[in-house]
Every structure is written in C-alpha cells, then in structure tokens.
Write an enzyme that holds these catalytic residues in place. Structure first.
Site, PDB file in Angstrom:
ATOM      1  N   ASP A 287       0.863  -1.177   0.000  1.00 20.19           N
ATOM      2  CA  ASP A 287       0.000   0.000   0.000  1.00 20.19           C
ATOM      3  C   ASP A 287       0.907   1.236   0.000  1.00 20.19           C
ATOM      4  O   ASP A 287       2.102   1.159   0.310  1.00 20.19           O
ATOM      5  CB  ASP A 287      -0.954   0.009   1.197  1.00 20.19           C
ATOM      6  CG  ASP A 287      -2.155   0.924   0.941  1.00 20.19           C
ATOM      7  OD1 ASP A 287      -2.077   1.783   0.031  1.00 20.19           O
ATOM      8  OD2 ASP A 287      -3.168   0.798   1.651  1.00 20.19           O
TER       9      ASP A 287
HETATM   10  C1  BGC Z   1      -4.958   3.296  -0.100  1.00 22.65           C
HETATM   11  C2  BGC Z   1      -5.017   2.271  -1.197  1.00 22.65           C
HETATM   12  C3  BGC Z   1      -4.867   2.961  -2.533  1.00 22.65           C
HETATM   13  C4  BGC Z   1      -3.569   3.730  -2.549  1.00 22.65           C
HETATM   14  C5  BGC Z   1      -3.315   4.461  -3.840  1.00 22.65           C
HETATM   15  C6  BGC Z   1      -3.744   4.168  -0.220  1.00 22.65           C
HETATM   16  O1  BGC Z   1      -3.819   5.233   0.677  1.00 22.65           O
HETATM   17  O2  BGC Z   1      -4.978   2.655   1.148  1.00 22.65           O
HETATM   18  O3  BGC Z   1      -6.217   1.562  -1.136  1.00 22.65           O
HETATM   19  O4  BGC Z   1      -4.926   2.021  -3.560  1.00 22.65           O
HETATM   20  O5  BGC Z   1      -3.575   4.694  -1.513  1.00 22.65           O
HETATM   21  O6  BGC Z   1      -4.128   5.578  -3.947  1.00 22.65           O
END
Ligand code: BGC
Length: 748
Positions: A287
């Site tokens: 993530d």
């Molecule tokens: C989120 C993810 C997301 C990623 C990219 C993160 O803060 O938890 O679910 O895919 O950002 O935007």
C-alpha cells in the site's frame, strides 16, 4: 494531507529534469511508440512463467529494480523525474521498452476509475462495493469488475487497485463501503468474480488490503493482535477464496502491523500463507507508503514498493550487490511482476486510449444498484408506492440534486463536479463529501407525473414535518458519509438526521426512509416509520434505481452483507481504539512521510472476539440485532421446504423455494451450518447460497454444492484445514435468523 502523482499541469515544470534523465539506463516510453520487439518471450504460446523467465535473463540490474517500485507521489514520497510517464493515476512503474515490457499504469478503481476529474476524463460510479455485495450475485460482481476493467483501459491504465475485501470486524471503519461485508465466504466469492471480470479485460487485477486493516484510525502504526486460527477462518479466508477463485495478478499488503510485523514485511502473511499455503504466483505490491524496509521486506515476500523507491530503489540495489538480498530472492520478485504482466495480457494486448462508453456504464451501474437495494421494513405494504399517489414530500440529504458517494482513494469524480454548491470545481478534493448528480426528486417526479411532489431540505425538522404533514407519503433521504482516512464515531446518523426522521414520522404515518450509507446504521426511529430502504452509496444512476424500487418497477431482492446492530454498545468493541499522539505522523513537518516509512511507534488492538466476526458475534453473545446478516424483504413472499443433505466430495444441500406472493422476484436462499460442539466454533456460519428468480406461485428446487473447506476449521498445529468428524446441523432459509429448514448430518 494526501498525495497524488504529478498531474499533467505540473509536467512542463519537470520537463527539464526529465530531459536530463533521458540518458538514464531505464527510459520509459509507451509500448505503442516502440518498434516490435523480437524475443521468444513475446510468443504467447509460452506460459506466463516461461515468458517471465526468458525475459528476466535479458534484463540489467537497473531494469529489474525499476520494475520493483513506483515513481513517487506528492506528500508520500519524493517524485522521480520519470513520473512524467505517469498516466495520471496513483502509481506508475517504469517498464523496459527495449524488451517490450510496458510501464505499469495503476489507477484506484474501487467502485470506478479514480482521478478522472483532474485528468479530464469520465468514469462511471458503480454502487459502492458493499452494495454490490448485497446483491449476493457473483455474475453482478463479474460485470462490476468488467466495467472497471473496460474503463481503465479506455483511460490508458493497465492495472487496477480495486478489489477491497477486508471483512467487517469494525463496521465504523471508514472504508467499510469499499469492502464486501462481514462474511468471508460471501466477500471472497464476490471479490473473486469482480477480479475475474476486471482481468478478463486484460488489466492487472488486485486484491487488498492484505490483511486486517480493519480500521483507519492509526492505520500506519497500529499492531493488530489476533490468533492464527481466527484470522485464517475469517479475515484471511476472504483473501484465500479471492485468490483461489479470482487469481488476482497483484495483492496489495496493508499499512498496519499484524502480530508484531508490518503487513508488508510480515513473512507469515506474505510467504507462509500467501505464497506457500495458497501457492500464489502473482506479485505483492505495498500500500502507498506501506513499505518499511528493503532486506526485511524482501525476505518476507514483498515484491514491489509503491508509490516511490525509498527502500526498493537504491537501498535494495545495494543490498543485492552486497549479497544481503540473495539474487535468487530478488529475481523472484521481478519474475512475479513479469509473470503477472504476461498472465493478465497487458503485454500482448496493451490498452488503447478510447472514449468511455458512458451510456453502457450508466446502464450497468443502474442494473447493479437495483440488485443491491435492501428493503428493510415495509409495514402494511407501504411500498411499492402507487403511481397514482396524489402528493409526495421528498425530504433531506440534498435529494433535490444528488446522492452521496464514498471518499478517499476510492472516490470517483462526478461529471460536472460536486452536485451540491459550490458546483463545477473540477476534480474532487481529499475528504470532501461528494454528491453525484443523480436527483431522487427528479426521478420520483418522473414516476408520478400527476402527483404534487414537494421538496424540503430537511435542515429544520419542524418545517420538514410541516411539509410532510400535508402529503400522502413522506420520503426522507438520510445519509452517512464515509471515507478512507477516517472512521465513524458511531453507526448512528449525524447532522440531526435522527431528529428529522422522528419529526417527519410523527407528522406523517406513511414515512419511508431511504438510507444512503456505506455501513450499518442505527435506527432509533425504526418503530415510527413505515418503510426503510438501504440504497448504500448508489453510484451514477442511484436515483433512477431507487425510484424503480420505490414504485415497484423493480422488486427488491438484495440481502444485508452485514449485521445492523441495535447500538454501538453491542459491537465487539464499543469504541474504536485511537492512536496515541506519537503514533500519528506530524503533518506540519514536510518530511512527515519519512516518519511513516521509517516506522511510527506501534499501538495495540486486540481482536479478542476472534472467530466471532459479524453475525457470529451476535449469535454467540445472544445479542438481539436490528436487522440480521442475510436479511432483506421483497414485494413478494417465499416459502422453503424439502431439505435434503447429501454428503460427498462436496456436500450437496437441496431444497425447494416457492414464490407465495403475487409478484415475480429474486430470492437469495441461504445455507448455514452449525459445526460439532467440539470445534468451539460460533453457533453458525454461512456455507453457500443461491439466487433464484421465481414467478408468482412458481417453485424451484435449489441445489447448493458446499466445499468441505467451508465446513472445516483451521488446525494451527497441522497448519491445515480440517473437517472435524461429527454431527453437523445444516440449515436453509431467507436470512441468518430465518432458517426454517434444518437437518443433521454426520460428516467425516
Ligand atoms: C490506499 C489504497 C490505494 C492507494 C493508492 C492508499 O492510501 O490505502 O487503497 O490504492 O492509496 O491511492
């Protein structure tokens, strides 16, 4: 503060730097601009693994490193000059054009493609994922994923960051709308089909957030304590099913720690369970800002860092050169990324930018929403409304102009900007409440053209009550907005909406409540109103779908994918555990992202309810609920009879469902099991279901084949699923608390 990669407006400013970088060993260009590459790995008759091995042999160390990280994002990591090649999504990883390996262009796509506003594109908003789960329809989930896959391709992306499937341990989690409810078998089955739908469009699919990222508060620091058996049978089972049946090309590991280690450097989660036990062949992407080391993460099984290269750039390269990260381990990371690219088809069939099929998308969104709306109460057959009703009061929740959507990285941008004032602001902003321009007032007027339809904003309960008093029926729209990056303080409605509903119900005995929420809602007014519809965050065509159900053009058939409790006090944890000050990054510090990456001090959550997630908790604790898991009414009625259970490789459960009312409808017939007492399991678990369409009076025999794993427990000593020999009670019916058919069967 939140992050995004370079927008196109910023690109001229970095062009100069980018020019310098043209001399770098890895220079990205779109595959379309390349001469056709010759190499045996381009021959699609070889398997993805063989192709990955062939091309891997041709790659330099720098080219390999480049495939293992992203190019940066504002507020989360430094931005590489190569970010100029980003398609404007959340992530961009630079490929190897000389070998025919394209850049990986990643976009968030929970309920539709994100960031279309800032990129000047259009995306359809599907109903929120939890709503789609309420359809219990794997085909609808497939269509949902396929629409996302098509729109990603049209917008030039080849990787989805959707596929959220964290089971609802904590319904106040601000991302509950992005997930698929509290049952691992329902959630896993649905997300698998969503992923298959997306990947069938030749897009790299994703499942996330692995694992136990069950609250947003302190997500970058929290350490989740949970025993292995409980996680394998609940949270991880949803992923196990999603991985086995959906075959996602990528798994996104989550921000939090699990039993001591960050999920993205947790060898139990990434290697022992995912890669060994589940034989997962794709790649693990962190993530955004979830990578916390090079050597430890690499050894634990993290393949790819996003959004930047803080650990998987130079530090990883040096660790490989010094032998601290063995070459075989490093090559395996690269192999997994390449394999996923070949397997998903992004190399053989790269996306071509096109115009999104707007009309087609709206139809799919509406159809799925119509299958997702749950009728929770319908006293005296208040619904459906007759089209000859003479006056209707439409009250609250901006119901004159729009319907709410879920926020954070899932946010889809509404065409024309936010439907409420101030309008026309272009792109959406992190944690704004965003309303889609789908007007319930307009859709209701269209259904009852002869009726006097009046609107009241609902901001003052007494004036709303006065408007309601003079109408035949009052429809109150109420909402609970949710977003990534926050949790709800309570499942109760906010902004005086409980008072509003009570005041309207006191003024008009024909009050219908329409709930736009992404999770369970408390309803202190439930005894006062005559009907309640849960429409979730309903997507681009929410108003049309809602009106179709209100007026009976669509007979509701959805069932709750999560329990609606009576109060917050009935939840396993009465309040959400908040992080201490030191576990929260100091956003005033421009380098606060470094604090996150280098690791914030942990704070603890103990999921001591263990196996008792969702309905299993209320069953085991004998707590009455407002509406149980699996519950949902219809404008017709059904009866169940003739249960037969046949043990075998799969356990076959068959029975008859009859439509005993006078409208055609769809019934989600559910099968549950109680395991032998010696297993120590909660009273019952869902083991299968079938959605059956029936004309008035019609009967059908339903047959549900149950995988023996769904009747098993996870034996931690043997590290294996085990069906404990003994007597199993099999039950079938219309919800987890309406199971008229029961039969005991001995299984071994
Ligand atoms: C989120 C993810 C997301 C990623 C990219 C993160 O803060 O938890 O679910 O895919 O950002 O935007």
């Amino acid at each position: 503060m939140r992050k995004r990669p370079y927008s196109f407006l910023q690109i001229p400013a970095i062009l100069g730097v980018a020019m310098i970088c043209l001399s770098l060993p890895v220079v990205a260009q779109t595959a379309a601009k390349q001469k056709p590459v010759k190499g045996r790995w381009m021959d699609s008759s070889w398997s993805p693994d063989e192709r990955a091995s062939l091309v891997l042999k041709e790659m330099t160390l720098d080219e390999k490193i480049s495939l293992l990280h992203g190019t940066g994002m504002e507020g989360i990591s430094p931005i590489s000059p190569l970010a100029i090649h980003s398609n404007g999504g959340a992530g961009c990883s630079i490929g190897v054009p000389r070998l025919g390996i394209p850049n990986i262009q990643m976009s968030d796509a929970a309920y539709g493609v994100r960031q279309s506003g800032e990129n000047g594109r259009y995306s359809t908003a599907l109903p929120s994922n939890v709503g789609a789960a309420a359809s219990w329809d794997p085909n609808a989930a497939y269509e949902y994923g396929a629409l996302i896959g098509r729109e990603l391709r049209d917008q030039g992306y080849n990787m989805s960051l959707g596929g959220g499937v964290n089971v609802t341990r904590e319904p106040r989690n601000g991302r509950t709308f992005e997930y698929m409810g509290e049952d691992p078998i329902l959630a896993g089955t649905m997300v698998a089909q969503l992923i298959r739908g997306t990947q069938a469009q030749h897009v790299i699919g994703d499942i996330k957030h692995y694992a136990l990222n069950d609250q947003e508060s302190g997500r970058n620091a929290v350490n989740v304590n949970v025993d292995k058996r409980s996680m394998r049978e609940s949270d991880l089972l949803a992923f196990e099913i999603g991985v086995a049946q959906g075959d996602p090309a990528a798994v996104m590991c989550s921000y939090n720690r699990v039993n001591g280690d960050y999920a993205c450097e947790n060898s139990y989660l990434l290697t022992d369970v995912l890669k060994k036990d589940w034989k997962y062949k794709g790649f693990v992407v962190s993530d955004w800002g979830g990578t916390h080391s090079a050597e430890k993460a690499s050894a634990a099984g993290l393949d790819h860092e996003e959004p930047g290269e803080y650990f998987y750039g130079d530090p990883l390269k040096k660790a490989v050169q010094s032998g601290k990260v063995p070459m075989a381990e490093f090559d395996e990371h690269v192999h997994r990324v390449l394999r996923s690219m070949f397997a998903s088809g992004v190399i053989d069939d790269p996306p071509q930018k096109s115009v999104v099929d707007v009309m087609g998308g709206l139809d799919v969104a509406q159809k799925i929403e119509e299958q997702s709306i749950v009728l929770l109460k319908n006293e005296g057959n208040q619904l459906p409304l007759s089209s000859s009703v003479s006056s209707i009061a439409v009250i609250g929740a901006h119901s004159d102009v729009g319907m709410i959507s879920g926020g954070g990285s899932a946010q889809v941008d509404p065409p024309g900007g936010n439907a409420i004032k101030p309008r026309g602001q272009g792109r959406t902003h992190w944690q704004d409440e965003i309303w889609f321009p789908t007007s319930p007032l307009r859709s209701i007027k269209a259904k009852a053209p002869q009726a006097k339809v009046v609107h009241d904003p609902g901001t003052d309960p007494s004036s709303a009550a006065a408007v309601a008093k003079s109408a035949d029926v009052a429809i109150v729209f109420a909402y609970q907005w949710e977003s990534e990056g926050m949790d709800l303080p309570t499942l109760g409605l906010q902004h005086n909406q409980n008072e509003l509903i009570s005041a309207v119900a006191a003024a008009n005995p024909h009050t219908v409540v329409v709930l736009e929420t992404g999770t369970a809602t408390l309803m202190p007014w439930i005894g006062q109103v005559s009907a309640v519809l849960e429409v979730w965050f309903p997507g681009s065509r929410g108003a049309e779908a809602t009106a179709n159900v209100l007026f009976g053009d669509v007979n509701p058939s959805a069932k709750l994918p999560m329990t609606f409790p009576k109060s917050d006090a009935d939840l396993p944890h009465t309040t959400i555990v908040k992080p201490p000050k030191e576990s929260i990054p100091n956003e005033a510090d421009p380098n606060h992202w470094k604090q996150v990456l280098e690791g914030l001090p942990a704070f603890q959550i103990k999921y001591d309810e263990g196996l008792k997630v969702g309905y299993k908790w209320y069953d085991a604790e004998n707590k009455p609920v407002l509406f149980p898991f699996g519950y949902g009414l219809s404008y017709t009625t059904y009866s169940y009879s003739g249960l037969k259970v046949t043990p075998g490789d799969k356990v076959t459960v068959s029975f008859t469902v009859q439509n005993t009312g006078n409208r055609e409808g769809g019934e989600i017939a559910q099968v549950y099991a109680s395991l032998p007492a010696s297993t120590g399991e909660p009273p019952k678990r869902l083991i299968g279901w079938s959605k059956v369409r029936l004309k008035p009076g019609e009967s059908k025999e339903v047959s549900v084949e149950v995988d023996r794993k769904y009747l098993s427990i996870f034996n931690v000593q043997q590290n294996a699923w085990q069906l404990v020999p003994g007597d199993y009670n099999i039950m079938a019916g219309s919800s987890s608390q309406a199971l008229p058919l029961k039969q005991s069967v001995t299984l071994q």
